[in-house]
Design an enzyme around this catalytic site. Structure first.
Site, mmCIF file in Angstrom:
data_model
loop_
_atom_site.group_PDB
_atom_site.id
_atom_site.type_symbol
_atom_site.label_atom_id
_atom_site.label_comp_id
_atom_site.label_asym_id
_atom_site.label_seq_id
_atom_site.Cartn_x
_atom_site.Cartn_y
_atom_site.Cartn_z
ATOM 1 N N HIS A 1 -64.625 -62.886 -62.249
ATOM 2 C CA HIS A 1 -65.856 -62.942 -61.456
ATOM 3 C C HIS A 1 -65.474 -62.877 -59.986
ATOM 4 O O HIS A 1 -65.011 -63.867 -59.411
ATOM 5 C CB HIS A 1 -66.638 -64.219 -61.773
ATOM 6 C CG HIS A 1 -68.075 -64.135 -61.365
ATOM 7 N ND1 HIS A 1 -68.915 -65.218 -61.389
ATOM 8 C CD2 HIS A 1 -68.827 -63.102 -60.926
ATOM 9 C CE1 HIS A 1 -70.121 -64.850 -60.978
ATOM 10 N NE2 HIS A 1 -70.080 -63.566 -60.694
ATOM 11 N N HIS B 1 -73.985 -61.669 -70.555
ATOM 12 C CA HIS B 1 -73.734 -61.604 -69.107
ATOM 13 C C HIS B 1 -72.360 -62.188 -68.810
ATOM 14 O O HIS B 1 -71.986 -63.216 -69.374
ATOM 15 C CB HIS B 1 -74.810 -62.413 -68.363
ATOM 16 C CG HIS B 1 -74.537 -62.579 -66.901
ATOM 17 N ND1 HIS B 1 -74.168 -63.789 -66.345
ATOM 18 C CD2 HIS B 1 -74.569 -61.690 -65.876
ATOM 19 C CE1 HIS B 1 -74.007 -63.638 -65.038
ATOM 20 N NE2 HIS B 1 -74.238 -62.374 -64.730
#
Length: 756
Positions: A356, A311
């Protein structure tokens, strides 16, 4: 006491030009940034295990100036790290090299005075790493003990005084009271010179490494004899080790492989030394040697396998402000990861970036990530790599992404359906050496033939970056613009073949066909748990023919992990964890994917591949999965447990916990007593009994901790083994570090039995 000379002689390297250059040492330029280059001296220590590096820090300690060869993951020549790529483009590649470490510490980027010097370092380190890896457990133990002896020999006279003996025992992680230490010292000091040398040190070494539990086990097998005959060894392999292939052929091969005495070997016998060598080897490991290679059927549809998955692969630390790095992709691929995440955003100069979104994590170029993936995708495994694209780019930069994918990955990239595979997912075998994209797609599996034009509008449903539910988290991230539509470039869409991202619209039922086989949904951990609770069997059956990806909840901004076991129990394949975060979840994860040759794909049990099956992990009932087993594990002793405190005077107080992970009915945990002040050879001899009803889903975790009465216990080492890969009999459990690397010598000695 010269362990380095022993190492070089053992491997025929005593006159090696590269290693002689490293032992001499050299001035190298250390590179940290465009403005920070400093000349530092680097030298291979005489033990051939450590590198000394010059440091000018005010608070430096002798230990801080050393690093171990065992901590090195890789040595790279040229501009092959982010540091040298950014900060040393003005220096020829043949003078540049990098040392990449196994843990999360920074890469050491270096510039040599000449190409020849760089070659000496790169080739020399490669040789030491290669030959260290080929040493058997006994050689590693000898080398380690000799290194400790060398450290303890403060005045370098190749003798050991009583004070040096005490220092030596502390290096070995064992606390012995002075009277007992003095007793051993006197027994070995035959010359009565108040120091040990030559044969006296060897006698002390033999006394120290004698293992009573091995003596006892050998005596059980050999009776009153000094050696094991072929017949006695066959009996031991059959009755104690439960080896299916037990017979004269296996016994003779073990004697040939592990017996150090040529005389015993010629007489087809095994001595106690050979017996110990066997028990310390891969053949004597608690993890099945046969499962260290690919042994499962790799010809079934992708949805029939668990897939090692990462992830937010780009992150090295937390989810809010930590660094992003191409090294994170390389580390994941080297650990066998087969599904990587790329969170793509518009970047400056028309170059897409990865970070992110809505946070303050650093940014890296999409093209640099693709180059790292290209170079490392198939080093650890030949089976397919899935790139999970989270696409936030404008049409223009999506087209740049498509061009980069085509130009950099080339023939590795799967850009059309395999011949004849248009009705079901292809197998890992069919996709060997291929990289697949998971992402949004216009239309179905086959090219749309012009339908929809050059672009279309689709709903973006996988914006994990926006899933920051917690108020405390939302206040720390950048404002998310209100936009839930994504315009998708046809060029990028066409590269998505078997992994089309879709909203989950419910399980298929009569009259409701559900997802196509090439469509897959992603679920947060919380949603997946709800589906398992509300419709466990429905989720299991859905996962027979479709891929499902699970990712951590949005509140896990510290990059913590959830337990993957419940998701696997539901047949979910792509269970994505934060690979950068060590802990019990990653231990279990790595243990599961140690199976099947650590190739990144593990075949699900038959009951999780049956489209008409009735298995429900949340409402367990009788069925083909139910196979009650009684598991007995006797934790006998530990060997060479590492120190957890850098304080040299600190000795560990080890305790062992044996855990069962699997369906909720099978979850269990047992603990040994604490052994004080002994990490070298603690002795427990404690037996635990467990009942397991779904063995195909069970994993056994051996956890060793340093007991602390006033705070949390410190981690020493662990090993997690799928129950189906667990060998019976007298076995060594080889312990892993916090970051998932094997300790060179740390083991537990156990006895295991598994009965119906």
């Amino acid at each position: 006491m010269d362990s380095g000379r022993d190492f070089l002689t053992l491997h025929g390297l005593q006159d090696d030009e590269d290693l002689q250059a490293l032992l001499k040492g050299s001035q190298l330029l250390k590179v940290k940034s465009s403005s920070w280059r400093r000349e530092r001296f680097y030298k291979l220590q005489e033990d051939c295990k450590t590198i000394w590096q010059e440091s000018r820090k005010v608070m430096r300690t002798p230990e801080s100036q050393l690093f171990s060869i065992e901590d090195i993951q890789e040595v790279r020549m040229g501009h092959r790290t982010e540091g040298l790529e950014k900060f040393a483009r003005d220096v020829p590649e043949d003078r540049c090299f990098s040392i990449v470490f196994k843990d999360q510490r920074n890469t050491l980027d270096l510039i040599a005075p000449s190409p020849a010097d760089a070659q000496h370092w790169v080739l020399g380190l490669h040789k030491i790493i290669h030959h260290s890896g080929s040493m058997d457990q006994r050689q590693k133990l000898q080398h380690w003990i000799h290194s400790c002896l060398r450290k303890a020999d403060k005045n370098k006279d190749n003798k050991m005084s009583f004070k040096e003996l005490q220092n030596f025992l502390k290096e070995l992680n064992i606390q012995v009271d002075d009277s007992y230490a003095r007793k051993i010292f006197r027994e070995c000091d035959h010359s009565q010179t108040d120091s040990l040398e030559d044969e006296e040190i060897e006698a002390f070494y033999k006394m120290l490494t004698q293992r009573v539990e091995i003596d006892r086990t050998f005596a059980e097998a050999a009776g009153s004899g000094e050696t094991l005959s072929v017949d006695q060894l066959v009996t031991f392999l059959q009755h104690q080790q439960r080896e299916e292939a037990a017979g004269p052929a296996l016994a003779l091969s073990l004697i040939e492989r592990y017996e150090p005495s040529e005389t015993a070997k010629a007489q087809r016998q095994m001595t106690k030394d050979g017996f110990l060598m066997y028990l310390l080897s891969a053949d004597g490991s608690a993890f099945s040697l046969a499962h260290r290679r690919v042994y499962q059927d790799m010809g079934q549809p992708l949805s029939h396998y668990l897939v090692s998955s990462s992830h937010n692969t780009y992150l090295l630390e937390d989810q809010l402000a930590g660094p992003s790095s191409t090294e994170a992709y390389i580390r994941a691929l080297c650990k066998g990861c087969r599904c990587l995440e790329l969170d793509c955003w518009d970047g400056p100069n028309q170059e897409p970036i990865i970070y992110h979104g809505y946070t303050f994590t650093s940014k890296i170029l999409f093209c640099d990530v693709l180059r790292a993936i290209r170079d490392y995708a198939f080093k650890a495994s030949p089976y397919p790599v899935i790139l999970s694209l989270e696409n936030h780019c404008t049409l223009e930069q999506q087209r740049v992404m498509a061009r980069h994918l085509h130009a950099i990955l080339g023939p590795m990239l799967l850009n059309r359906p395999l011949d004849g595979v248009t009705n079901s997912l292809p197998s890992p075998e069919q996709l060997k050496g291929k990289i697949l994209l998971k992402g949004k797609k216009l239309g179905g599996l086959l090219p749309p033939g012009g339908e929809g034009g050059p672009e279309a509008t689709v709903v973006s449903d996988e914006d994990e970056a926006a899933e920051m539910e917690d108020e405390a988290v939302r206040s720390r991230v950048q404002h998310k613009p209100k936009e839930d539509k994504l315009r998708l470039a046809q060029e990028l869409s066409d590269m998505v073949i078997y992994c089309k991202s879709v909203h989950f619209g419910g399980f298929s039922s009569p009259g409701t066909p559900g997802q196509a086989f090439y469509e897959m949904a992603s679920f947060s951990e919380n949603r997946a748990l709800r589906l398992l609770q509300e419709s466990g069997n429905g989720f299991v059956r859905h996962n027979v023919g479709h891929l499902s990806r699970i990712y951590p909840a949005g509140w896990r901004t510290d990059s913590s992990n959830y337990s993957p076991v419940e998701m696997w129990n539901g047949g979910c394949q792509i269970v994505a964890l934060n690979f950068q975060t060590p802990g019990p979840e990653m231990d279990v994860y790595q243990g599961r994917f140690q199976d099947n040759g650590a190739c990144g794909y593990v075949l699900k049990p038959a009951f999780l591949r049956d489209p008409n099956g009735t298995f429900n992990p949340r409402a367990l009932a009788q069925g083909p999965w139910w196979a009650r087993k009684r598991l007995n594990i006797r934790v006998i002793s530990g060997q060479q447990l590492p120190k957890v405190n850098k304080n040299k005077n600190s000795i560990v107080d080890p305790k062992v916990t044996v855990e069962i992970h699997g369906v909720s009915r099978d979850v269990a945990s047992r603990q040994t007593a604490v052994i004080t002040n002994n990490g070298f050879n603690p002795w427990w001899d404690t037996e635990f009994a467990f009942e397991v009803v779904v063995p195909d889903l069970a994993l056994i975790r051996f956890l060793v901790e340093d007991y602390d009465a006033s705070s949390k216990n410190d981690f020493i080492g662990q090993s997690t083994i799928p129950l189906n890969s667990l060998k019976q009999g007298y076995r060594h459990v080889h312990l892993m570090s916090k970051n998932g690397d094997q300790h060179p010598s740390a083991t537990l000695f156990v006895k295991i039995s598994l009965q119906d």
